[in-house]
Design a protein around this motif. Structure first.
Motif, PDB file in Angstrom:
ATOM      1  N   HIS A 172     -28.427  27.937 -38.098  1.00 15.26           N
ATOM      2  CA  HIS A 172     -28.569  27.286 -39.413  1.00 15.26           C
ATOM      3  C   HIS A 172     -30.026  27.209 -39.846  1.00 15.26           C
ATOM      4  N   TRP A 205     -33.730  25.432 -29.028  1.00 12.54           N
ATOM      5  CA  TRP A 205     -35.114  25.223 -29.481  1.00 12.54           C
ATOM      6  C   TRP A 205     -36.077  25.922 -28.538  1.00 12.54           C
ATOM      7  N   HIS A 264     -35.571  17.506 -35.106  1.00 12.82           N
ATOM      8  CA  HIS A 264     -35.775  18.000 -36.470  1.00 12.82           C
ATOM      9  C   HIS A 264     -37.007  17.385 -37.123  1.00 12.82           C
ATOM     10  N   HIS A 278     -30.895  22.317 -44.430  1.00 13.10           N
ATOM     11  CA  HIS A 278     -31.360  21.979 -43.083  1.00 13.10           C
ATOM     12  C   HIS A 278     -31.826  20.521 -43.013  1.00 13.10           C
ATOM     13  N   ASP A 336     -36.928  25.682 -34.320  1.00 14.59           N
ATOM     14  CA  ASP A 336     -35.478  25.528 -34.258  1.00 14.59           C
ATOM     15  C   ASP A 336     -34.855  26.922 -34.280  1.00 14.59           C
TER      16      ASP A 336
HETATM   17 FE   LIG Z   1     -31.696  22.560 -37.120  1.00 14.87          FE
END
Ligand SMILES: [Fe+2]
Ligand SMILES: [Fe+2]
Lengths: 198, 203
Positions: free
Chosen positions: A165, A128, A79, A27, A161
């Motif tokens: 993934h 998100w 992120h 990630h 998030d």
């Molecule tokens: Fe992400």
């Protein structure tokens, strides 16, 4: 000055077992890094080179011709904000002025947690969930893909998030379990409180 | 209980090593099953309860607004995955033959060019979604991609081949390497089924 991948604010094993080092290795080391690399490549030699990340996000949002730049810039920002939204030994409840505001807005911490979880689980596809300040008010919002509350004039306090993934190696299809673990074991209320007090 | 999870037309490990067993089990048994359960919940007690899935998607604009998003997402998810399982097979891959091969050559110039186009559509879809080979209402072939679980059927087109590029489709085996998953997907395409879909779309 090209953008650089910001280092994690803790060792990659620090969030175990709720968030594995293996997940973080991809990630942070692959996804987050790819957004940084793509952004640098896309803005090299353009008028956007040298602007701040926030400026690039605001200058490219809603411009279909600059969607790739927006997506990568916003994902770099999102992120970095996400890593700070977690901490080793996180979870529990907020304290201080933010805690009081959460009770005032949502009725109780438990009601906030319920709404935040429902928002994060209900975001269909990639995206998100956020706790944001809208002026003096608190709100829970979600955004699809790379979109960020910044461009709506909202001030992010905390994010999770919910791209697959973010949790697939640890939780597979069980997004509700990931969001519960985020609230119970990962969330960094100190970070949210500091953002609220700014 | 209108819609039911169709059984996988092959064993869970049949697409190894290109698509791993665990991914197939979760993808079919959890993700596809959840779309069906949520679809059935959304349409329960409405006139849309008994409608075949692809007709429901073609008539998505007639679905009442309060359940339309749920039907679009979960009905799309059901239809898309049903097609996806069918157009993959063990010992498959290669290139199409017959009328479909001729149509691909006529449309894209060559099979290789088509492959590049579908690959690009699959890799460049940002976030969750699908890349498709569709038949337009006039019979023309086209490569497109859709976000999330949107189906080409919702805009009047007929998908005859689809590749799932939600991260759940490949993350356990390929993690961030979507291009590697897409390249390997070509080894499991069931061209006989795609050709049958193409023939059906001509009628
Ligand atoms: Fe992400
Ligand atoms: Fe899928």
């Amino acid at each position: 000055m090209a953008f650089e991948l910001p280092p994690l604010p803790y060792p990659d094993t620090a969030l175990e077992p709720a968030y594995s080092a293996r997940t973080i290795s991809f990630h942070h080391g692959k996804h987050h890094k790819a957004y940084v690399d793509n952004l640098n490549r896309l803005i090299a030699g353009t008028a956007l080179e040298g602007k701040t990340l926030e400026e690039i996000i605001q200058l490219t949002v809603n411009d279909p011709g600059k969607a790739a730049i927006f997506n990568n810039a916003a994902q770099v920002w999102n992120h970095t904000f996400f890593w700070h939204s977690m901490k080793p030994g996180g979870g529990g409840q907020p304290s201080g002025p933010l805690a009081a505001q959460i009770v005032e807005t949502f009725g109780s911490y438990e009601k906030f947690a319920e709404q935040f979880k429902a928002a994060a689980v209900g975001r269909f596809g990639s995206g998100w969930a956020w706790l944001v300040a809208d002026g003096k008010a608190l709100k829970i919002v979600t955004t699809p893909n790379a979109e960020t509350p910044l461009t709506a004039g909202l001030r992010p306090l905390l994010t999770v998030d919910v791209w697959e993934h973010a949790y697939y190696l640890d939780y597979q299809n069980r997004r509700p379990d990931f969001v519960q673990a985020f609230l119970d074991q990962l969330v960094n209320w100190d970070f949210a409180a500091a953002n609220w007090s700014k | 209980m209108t819609h039911q999870l169709p059984p996988l037309p092959y064993a869970f490990d049949a697409l190894e090593p290109y698509i791993d067993t665990l991914t197939m089990q979760i993808h079919h048994g959890k993700h596809h099953a959840a779309y069906i359960a949520n679809l059935n919940k959304a349409i329960a007690g409405t006139p849309f309860e008994e409608m075949p899935i692809n007709e429901l998607l073609a008539r998505i604009n007639e679905v009442p607004e309060e359940i339309r998003t749920a039907v679009r997402n979960n009905g799309g998810g059901h239809s898309n995955h049903t097609l996806f399982w069918a157009i993959m097979a063990p010992n498959a891959g290669g290139a199409p033959t017959g009328a479909l091969a001729s149509a691909i050559d006529a449309t894209f110039g060559s099979f290789e060019t088509f492959k590049e186009k579908l690959t690009a559509a699959a890799i460049n879809r940002f976030g969750s979604g699908w890349a498709w080979l569709i038949v337009k209402p006039g019979g023309a072939l086209e490569v497109i991609s859709t976000p999330n679980q949107d189906s080409p059927i919702m805009t009047g087109d007929t998908p005859i081949l689809g590749i799932d590029v939600w991260e759940h489709a490949y993350y356990l085996k390929y993690q961030n390497r979507r291009p590697e998953y897409v390249a390997n997907f070509f080894n499991v395409i069931n061209w006989a089924q795609v050709a049958a879909n193409f023939a059906a779309a001509q009628r």
